[in-house]
Design a protein around this motif. Sequence first.
Motif, PDB file in Angstrom:
ATOM      1  N   ALA A  82      -9.958  58.103  23.367  1.00 54.37           N
ATOM      2  CA  ALA A  82      -9.927  59.508  23.784  1.00 54.37           C
ATOM      3  C   ALA A  82      -9.431  59.633  25.220  1.00 54.37           C
ATOM      4  CB  ALA A  82     -11.324  60.118  23.646  1.00 54.37           C
ATOM      5  N   PHE A  83      -9.821  58.687  26.078  1.00 52.76           N
ATOM      6  CA  PHE A  83      -9.362  58.695  27.469  1.00 52.76           C
ATOM      7  C   PHE A  83      -7.850  58.489  27.525  1.00 52.76           C
ATOM      8  CE2 PHE A  83      -8.345  56.788  31.535  1.00 52.76           C
ATOM      9  CZ  PHE A  83      -9.076  57.566  32.429  1.00 52.76           C
ATOM     10  N   LYS A  84      -7.334  57.555  26.749  1.00 52.95           N
ATOM     11  CA  LYS A  84      -5.893  57.288  26.727  1.00 52.95           C
ATOM     12  C   LYS A  84      -5.116  58.487  26.196  1.00 52.95           C
ATOM     13  CE  LYS A  84      -4.816  53.281  24.954  1.00 52.95           C
ATOM     14  NZ  LYS A  84      -4.883  52.120  24.010  1.00 52.95           N
ATOM     15  N   ALA A  85      -5.668  59.164  25.200  1.00 52.02           N
ATOM     16  CA  ALA A  85      -4.998  60.355  24.665  1.00 52.02           C
ATOM     17  C   ALA A  85      -4.922  61.450  25.718  1.00 52.02           C
ATOM     18  CB  ALA A  85      -5.740  60.850  23.428  1.00 52.02           C
ATOM     19  N   ARG A  86      -6.001  61.615  26.458  1.00 52.61           N
ATOM     20  CA  ARG A  86      -6.002  62.640  27.512  1.00 52.61           C
ATOM     21  C   ARG A  86      -5.069  62.237  28.649  1.00 52.61           C
ATOM     22  NH1 ARG A  86     -11.454  65.745  28.704  1.00 52.61           N
ATOM     23  NH2 ARG A  86     -10.838  66.378  26.606  1.00 52.61           N
ATOM     24  N   ALA A  87      -4.984  60.946  28.938  1.00 52.82           N
ATOM     25  CA  ALA A  87      -4.064  60.470  29.976  1.00 52.82           C
ATOM     26  C   ALA A  87      -2.618  60.722  29.574  1.00 52.82           C
ATOM     27  CB  ALA A  87      -4.299  58.987  30.226  1.00 52.82           C
ATOM     28  N   ASP A  88      -2.305  60.557  28.285  1.00 52.70           N
ATOM     29  CA  ASP A  88      -0.947  60.838  27.802  1.00 52.70           C
ATOM     30  C   ASP A  88      -0.590  62.313  27.990  1.00 52.70           C
ATOM     31  OD1 ASP A  88      -0.400  58.245  27.034  1.00 52.70           O
ATOM     32  OD2 ASP A  88      -1.197  58.518  25.000  1.00 52.70           O
ATOM     33  N   ILE A  89      -1.542  63.190  27.690  1.00 51.91           N
ATOM     34  CA  ILE A  89      -1.303  64.629  27.846  1.00 51.91           C
ATOM     35  C   ILE A  89      -1.031  64.967  29.313  1.00 51.91           C
ATOM     36  CG2 ILE A  89      -2.359  66.898  27.668  1.00 51.91           C
ATOM     37  CD1 ILE A  89      -3.893  65.879  25.223  1.00 51.91           C
ATOM     38  N   ALA A  90      -1.869  64.411  30.201  1.00 54.02           N
ATOM     39  CA  ALA A  90      -1.709  64.691  31.635  1.00 54.02           C
ATOM     40  C   ALA A  90      -0.366  64.164  32.144  1.00 54.02           C
ATOM     41  CB  ALA A  90      -2.858  64.066  32.415  1.00 54.02           C
ATOM     42  N   THR A  91       0.037  62.988  31.674  1.00 56.40           N
ATOM     43  CA  THR A  91       1.302  62.393  32.120  1.00 56.40           C
ATOM     44  C   THR A  91       2.490  63.248  31.689  1.00 56.40           C
ATOM     45  OG1 THR A  91       0.358  60.164  32.045  1.00 56.40           O
ATOM     46  CG2 THR A  91       2.763  60.348  31.969  1.00 56.40           C
TER      47      THR A  91
END
Length: 233
Positions: free
Chosen positions: A162-171
Amino acid sequence: MGKPLLPMTGLLLAGSLLAGGAQADDIRYNQISLRTQVEQAVNHDTMQVTFYTEAQDRDPAKLAETITRRLNAGLETARKASGIRVSSGNRSSHPVYDEKGENIVGWRERGEISIEGSDFAAISALTGQMLGELSLGSMQFSLSADSRRQTEDQLIAKAIEAFKARADIATRSLGGSDYKIVNLNLNTQYMQPMRYRAEKVMMAADMSGSAPEVEGGQSDVTVSADGVIEVRD
């Protein structure tokens, strides 16, 4: 005599510039703090029941003998059941004073026994048997250490995803091409369930002292992921 100082000054200045360049390289841009949390409701797999006996007497030795006899009888009954852990609990004694609070007129003592296991039906049946010898103090349901650890391990993997998915969105939102994780902290939380007092438990038992109906219930296990990412152009 002053000429040798010039090269040294030049070296000092060069060293300062190098240090400044190193500090500049350490500066990081486009850092974002993110947090994700996942949770799961898990059925309780452990049941604990506490019994007690209490009495009062003028003779403390006679009182202690009475309490010991009752506790031993309860322990003997509990140990006949297989697959159930039995243990002695707290035991305490205190003086009883007269109405003026000046003279000791007797002693009051209390002792406890606890039973614990994963077979709720067996523990409930044993509870009904022991109610004839002891009084019911409390009942509690919880997760065993193994169940909690297995659930946390599963949730840790989900929290990281879930953290990686949110990091992808932010990037993507910042127009970046990639990111790296600067730091990541994982925290687990498990709320210990409430202990049911005797009054509530006895409402589920009939007046003949039969075993009360029980429902183990559930608890939420939570894992959160807090970290910082650095977005790359």
